[in-house]
Design an enzyme around this catalytic site. Structure first.
Site, PDB file in Angstrom:
ATOM      1  N   ASN A  81       0.953  -1.208  -0.227  1.00 14.29           N
ATOM      2  CA  ASN A  81      -0.088   0.127  -0.059  1.00 14.29           C
ATOM      3  C   ASN A  81       0.942   1.103  -0.048  1.00 14.29           C
ATOM      4  O   ASN A  81       1.380   1.597   1.021  1.00 14.29           O
ATOM      5  CB  ASN A  81      -0.811  -0.084   1.496  1.00 14.29           C
ATOM      6  N   LYS A  95       0.057   4.163  -0.066  1.00 16.56           N
ATOM      7  CA  LYS A  95      -0.692   5.433   0.357  1.00 16.56           C
ATOM      8  C   LYS A  95      -0.472   6.651  -0.381  1.00 16.56           C
ATOM      9  O   LYS A  95      -0.527   6.482  -1.617  1.00 16.56           O
ATOM     10  CB  LYS A  95      -0.259   5.583   1.721  1.00 16.56           C
ATOM     11  N   HIS A 131      -9.460   0.693   5.003  1.00 18.23           N
ATOM     12  CA  HIS A 131      -7.942   1.054   5.817  1.00 18.23           C
ATOM     13  C   HIS A 131      -8.074   1.912   7.007  1.00 18.23           C
ATOM     14  O   HIS A 131      -9.170   2.876   6.953  1.00 18.23           O
ATOM     15  CB  HIS A 131      -6.979   1.585   4.761  1.00 18.23           C
ATOM     16  N   GLU A 147      -6.479   4.279   8.023  1.00 17.77           N
ATOM     17  CA  GLU A 147      -6.422   5.757   7.685  1.00 17.77           C
ATOM     18  C   GLU A 147      -7.751   6.153   6.984  1.00 17.77           C
ATOM     19  O   GLU A 147      -8.173   7.705   7.324  1.00 17.77           O
ATOM     20  CB  GLU A 147      -5.238   5.914   6.892  1.00 17.77           C
ATOM     21  N   GLU A 184      -4.947  -5.412  10.656  1.00 14.19           N
ATOM     22  CA  GLU A 184      -4.115  -4.383  10.958  1.00 14.19           C
ATOM     23  C   GLU A 184      -4.255  -3.688  12.133  1.00 14.19           C
ATOM     24  O   GLU A 184      -5.246  -2.635  12.181  1.00 14.19           O
ATOM     25  CB  GLU A 184      -4.018  -3.484   9.819  1.00 14.19           C
ATOM     26  N   GLY A 235       2.664   1.936  10.739  1.00 13.80           N
ATOM     27  CA  GLY A 235       3.639   3.166  10.550  1.00 13.80           C
ATOM     28  C   GLY A 235       4.427   3.512  12.001  1.00 13.80           C
ATOM     29  O   GLY A 235       5.008   4.306  11.897  1.00 13.80           O
ATOM     30  N   SER A 289       3.812  -2.498  10.160  1.00 11.72           N
ATOM     31  CA  SER A 289       5.063  -2.567  10.277  1.00 11.72           C
ATOM     32  C   SER A 289       5.767  -3.685  10.019  1.00 11.72           C
ATOM     33  O   SER A 289       6.942  -4.165  10.731  1.00 11.72           O
ATOM     34  CB  SER A 289       5.537  -2.168  11.835  1.00 11.72           C
TER      35      SER A 289
HETATM   36  C1  PEP Z   1      -0.536  -0.029   5.954  1.00 10.05           C
HETATM   37  O1  PEP Z   1      -0.471   0.799   5.441  1.00 10.05           O
HETATM   38  O2  PEP Z   1      -1.454  -0.884   6.029  1.00 10.05           O
HETATM   39  C2  PEP Z   1       0.565  -0.366   6.764  1.00 10.05           C
HETATM   40  C3  PEP Z   1       0.325  -1.786   7.172  1.00 10.05           C
HETATM   41  O3  PEP Z   1       1.653   0.182   6.978  1.00 10.05           O
HETATM   42  P1  PEP Z   1       3.302  -0.026   7.636  1.00 10.05           P
HETATM   43  O4  PEP Z   1       3.647  -1.223   6.790  1.00 10.05           O
HETATM   44  O5  PEP Z   1       3.895   1.209   7.110  1.00 10.05           O
HETATM   45  O6  PEP Z   1       2.913  -0.183   8.938  1.00 10.05           O
END
Ligand code: PEP
Length: 250
Positions: free
Chosen positions: A11, A13, A95, A97, A165, A171, A210
């Site tokens: 992703n 973003k 997601h 976000e 997640e 992040g 992460s």
């Molecule tokens: C995500 O954006 O779904 C995500 C898991 O980000 P990151 O791997 O940067 O934690």
């Protein structure tokens, strides 16, 4: 035990312009015939160009969100059908976000996921608890409610991937323990089987939050982890390649 093909999903973003498409070429060169599915979800502006760049290669392209409607007066939004028309085969829905920045509820995510299915897209449906919810012991209840609320009845192993997640792991560099990941994935598998039967057994369950090349192998060894949804470490081919390689070996 179902034969679920593993999936490494990236992703991007709100990152990347045309120059970043060189990462796609590098990824395709590093993994001409990967032993897992590979998906990249760039910003909407790059979906078509990335799909063109990936043509003939073992890389799928997806959107990061879609509107629940097929068309209409929704300035700035994109219909699932438009993503498909641009060359996407997948779309991320729900997601965290989007849930936070745009106030998306389970009901909205379910409608978007339904729209994705109607457009022939595979939906990567995200769920996960906040840190407060985890510390209050609500993780499984929150995940169950989001899973139920975000998946329409049309969900099947063919058109849906679920991504667990934890919001606090996205992040941040913080990752749940392997036991914590295993607990949630085992629980989600049981929930999916209760509702969708064999399709619930075959539906892929990704972990996200992460994931890096350095921790990927141990996460992929957790039962019912069928791959990862990766943010930051999917932006550079060299980083994402390490995650794909770990998944191929899992
Ligand atoms: C995500 O954006 O779904 C995500 C898991 O980000 P990151 O791997 O940067 O934690």
């Amino acid at each position: 035990m179902a034969n679920r093909r593993k999936l490494a999903a990236g992703n991007w973003k709100m990152n990347g312009t045309a120059a970043a498409l060189s990462e796609v070429q590098a990824l395709l060169a590093a993994h001409p015939a990967p032993g897992c599915d590979v998906l990249l979800c760039p910003p909407a502006t790059l979906v078509h160009r990335m799909a063109e760049a990936a043509k003939g290669g073992a890389l799928s392209v997806g959107g990061q969100d879609c509107h629940a409607a097929t068309s209409g007066a929704h300035t700035g939004d994109i219909a699932a059908d438009m993503l498909a028309d641009a060359g996407a085969s997948h779309v991320i829905t729900g997601h965290s976000e989007r849930r936070t920045d745009h106030g998306e509820t389970d009901e909205m995510v379910r409608a978007k996921t339904q729209a994705a299915h109607d457009a022939g897209l595979i939906a990567v449906v995200c769920i996960g608890e906040t840190l407060d919810q985890r510390e209050a012991g609500e993780t499984l209840a929150i995940c169950a409610a989001q899973l139920t609320g975000s998946l329409p009845d049309t969900a099947s192993a063919a058109n849906t991937v679920v991504a667990y997640e934890p919001v606090w792991a996205i992040g941040t560099g913080k990752v749940p323990t392997l036991d914590q990941i295993g607990e949630v994935h085992g629980f989600l598998r049981a929930e999916l089987e209760k509702r969708f039967g064999d399709n619930g057994t075959s539906m892929r369950l990704l972990y996200g939050g992460s994931v890096k090349a350095a921790n990927a192998a141990e996460i992929f060894a957790v039962p019912d982890v069928d791959g990862a949804l990766v943010g930051g470490a999917s932006l550079k081919a060299a980083d994402f390649s390490g995650i794909i390689s770990a998944l191929e070996k899992a």
